[in-house]
Design an enzyme around this catalytic site. Sequence first.
Site, PDB file in Angstrom:
ATOM      1  N   GLU A 166      38.567  32.791  37.363  1.00 36.76           N
ATOM      2  CA  GLU A 166      39.311  33.454  38.445  1.00 36.76           C
ATOM      3  C   GLU A 166      39.602  34.925  38.157  1.00 36.76           C
ATOM      4  OE1 GLU A 166      42.761  31.197  39.516  1.00 36.76           O
ATOM      5  OE2 GLU A 166      41.577  29.568  40.352  1.00 36.76           O
ATOM      6  N   GLU A 374      37.852  23.553  39.815  1.00 39.49           N
ATOM      7  CA  GLU A 374      39.258  23.160  39.962  1.00 39.49           C
ATOM      8  C   GLU A 374      39.533  22.755  41.401  1.00 39.49           C
ATOM      9  OE1 GLU A 374      42.314  26.012  38.757  1.00 39.49           O
ATOM     10  OE2 GLU A 374      41.144  26.551  36.986  1.00 39.49           O
TER      11      GLU A 374
HETATM   12  C1  BGP Z   1      44.405  28.416  39.160  1.00 39.30           C
HETATM   13  C2  BGP Z   1      44.300  28.569  37.670  1.00 39.30           C
HETATM   14  C3  BGP Z   1      44.813  27.405  36.895  1.00 39.30           C
HETATM   15  C4  BGP Z   1      46.011  26.707  37.507  1.00 39.30           C
HETATM   16  C5  BGP Z   1      45.887  26.528  39.000  1.00 39.30           C
HETATM   17  C6  BGP Z   1      47.152  26.061  39.679  1.00 39.30           C
HETATM   18  O1  BGP Z   1      44.583  29.670  39.714  1.00 39.30           O
HETATM   19  O2  BGP Z   1      42.960  28.784  37.277  1.00 39.30           O
HETATM   20  O3  BGP Z   1      45.010  27.837  35.583  1.00 39.30           O
HETATM   21  O4  BGP Z   1      47.182  27.245  37.091  1.00 39.30           O
HETATM   22  O5  BGP Z   1      45.479  27.705  39.637  1.00 39.30           O
HETATM   23  O6  BGP Z   1      47.991  27.123  39.916  1.00 39.30           O
HETATM   24  P1  BGP Z   1      49.550  27.036  39.760  1.00 39.30           P
HETATM   25  O7  BGP Z   1      49.786  26.597  38.368  1.00 39.30           O
HETATM   26  O8  BGP Z   1      50.069  28.408  40.037  1.00 39.30           O
HETATM   27  O9  BGP Z   1      50.033  26.056  40.763  1.00 39.30           O
END
Ligand code: BGP
Length: 474
Positions: A166, A374
Site C-alpha cells: 500500500e 487483503e
Molecule cells: C491496510 C493495511 C493493513 C491493515 C488494514 C486494516 O491498509 O495494509 O496493515 O491495517 O489496512 O486497516 P485498519 O487497521 O486501519 O483497520
Amino acid sequence: TVKNFPKGFLWGSASAAYQVEGAWDKDGKSESIWDRYVRIPGTTFKGTNGNLAVDHYHRYKEDVALMAEQGLKAYRFSIAWTRILPQGRGEVNQAGIQFYSDLIDELLAHDIEPVVTIYHWDLPQVLQEEYGGWESRQIVDDFVNYSAVLFEAFGDRVKYWVTLNEQNIFMTLGYVQELHPPKVHSYQRMYNANHNANLANALTIKKFREMKVPGQIGPSFAYNPAYSIDSKPENVIATENYEAFNSSWWMDMYINGKYPKTVLKALEGMDIHIDIQEGDDEILADARPDFLGINYYQTNTVAYNPVDGVSVGKMNTTGEKGSSEESGMPGLFKRVQNPFVERTNWDWEIDPQGLKLGIKRITNRYDIPIMITENGLGEYDKLTEDKEIHDDYRIKYISDHVDAIGEAIQEGSDVIGYCTWSYTDLLSWLNGYQKRYGFVYVDREEDDATAKLTRYKKDSYYWYKNLIEQFNKE
Ligand code: BGP
C-alpha cells in the site's frame, strides 16, 4: 461458491510484522519509524503500540499450527527490515534471517505457501534520520539491497513476493494526512517521496529477475474503486479525476511505468514538481509485475468539490460510527457517503460488489493476474463465557466477497489467491487492539501488562476451514 475458483487457488490470510510480532528490540532488531512514532503522545489509539503486539515472534509455531489445522494454503506476512539490516544497510543480522527462515520452514512443513511482503511500513529509523527515508533517492539503493538480501536468503523457498504494501496509503497518510510517520502535510514532499518508492519498486522487480528468483513478484495496492454519487456530469468528471489521482496514479505506474497525463498536468497547475531525473522513465517502464496485489476493503463514492470545498477531513479512528468527516481535494473531488451500502463502526463501506468492480476494472485496463492480498472486516468481537466468538458478521462479509471474486473469475478475470485480513487479531495502526480482524481471537486489549495472548478460534475460523475443505473436494 468455490466452484469457479481455479485449481491451486491460494486460500490464504495475512498479517504484517509490526502488527503481530512484538519483540520490538529483541535479537539485534533496531528501531523502526513505527517503534519511534508510537512513542509520540497522541499519535495512536490510547497510546497503544506494537512492543508486544500478539507476540507472534515467540508464538509463531502455535500460530502456524492453527493455520495448518484450518487447512490454509497461503500465509502472507511481512519481514521487518530492522531485523535483517539493523543499520538499514550493511551488516546482515543472522538472528533476523533465522527467525524468518524458521517461519518459512514451519509453513512449508505444513503445506502453506509463504507470501512475503518486503515492506509493510516499518522503515529503519536510522534511514529516516540519516537522509529522510523515502524523501531521499538514497532509499532506492538501500531498498533494492535489502530486497536482494531477502531473495538470496529465502528465494529458494518463497514463490510469492510483495514489494511494497500500500504505497498509496503510507504515502498519503504519512505525507498528507499526518496519520503515519513522518507525519507531514505537504503534497510536494509526498509526490517526491512517492517517486522514489516507484523507483525502488521497479528496481527491486528488476533485481528479482536478474537474480533469477524462481517466483512471482508484485506490489500490493489499496484499491478503493470509485462511484459517482449520481449522473450529474460535474460529479462524473470529479469521479474520473478521483480515479486518476487515487488509483491510476499508482496502478498505471506499476503496470505501464507511466503517470497519468491529466494528473501530471493538474499537479503542474498546483505548482507541484516531481523530481523525475534522466533515466527514470526507462527504469519505470521496465518493471511490469507478475501479478498485482490488491487490498480491498471498500469503495468510495465521489462528488465534485468546489474550490473553497473540503480538504483533509478527520478519519474515524475511534470506532464511533459516523464520526468521520468528508475529505477531498478542493476544485477537484470529495468523498461522500454512499446511500446504498452499510458501514462498519469505523465508517468503512461494506460493498462486496465493489470488489468485483475493482477486479473487472483492473482486468479491462491492465489485463494482469490479481492476488487479493487483503480483505476483511474490522469489528469489536466479544469473547463469550464459553470462550467462543460468534462473528457471523465477519462470515457474511468474507462469504459475500468470496462470491464476488468467484463471479469476477467466471466473467474473465485472472485471480490467483485471496488473503483475508487478518489471521490472528493484531494491532490496527490507528485503532489499537479494539478493532479486530482475525480468524483467531487474541486475548488482549490496549494494555500490554494485562495481555494474556491466549488464542481462540472464532466462528469464522471454522467457516473458512469448511470453505477450503469444500474447495479441496471439488
Ligand atoms: C491496510 C493495511 C493493513 C491493515 C488494514 C486494516 O491498509 O495494509 O496493515 O491495517 O489496512 O486497516 P485498519 O487497521 O486501519 O483497520
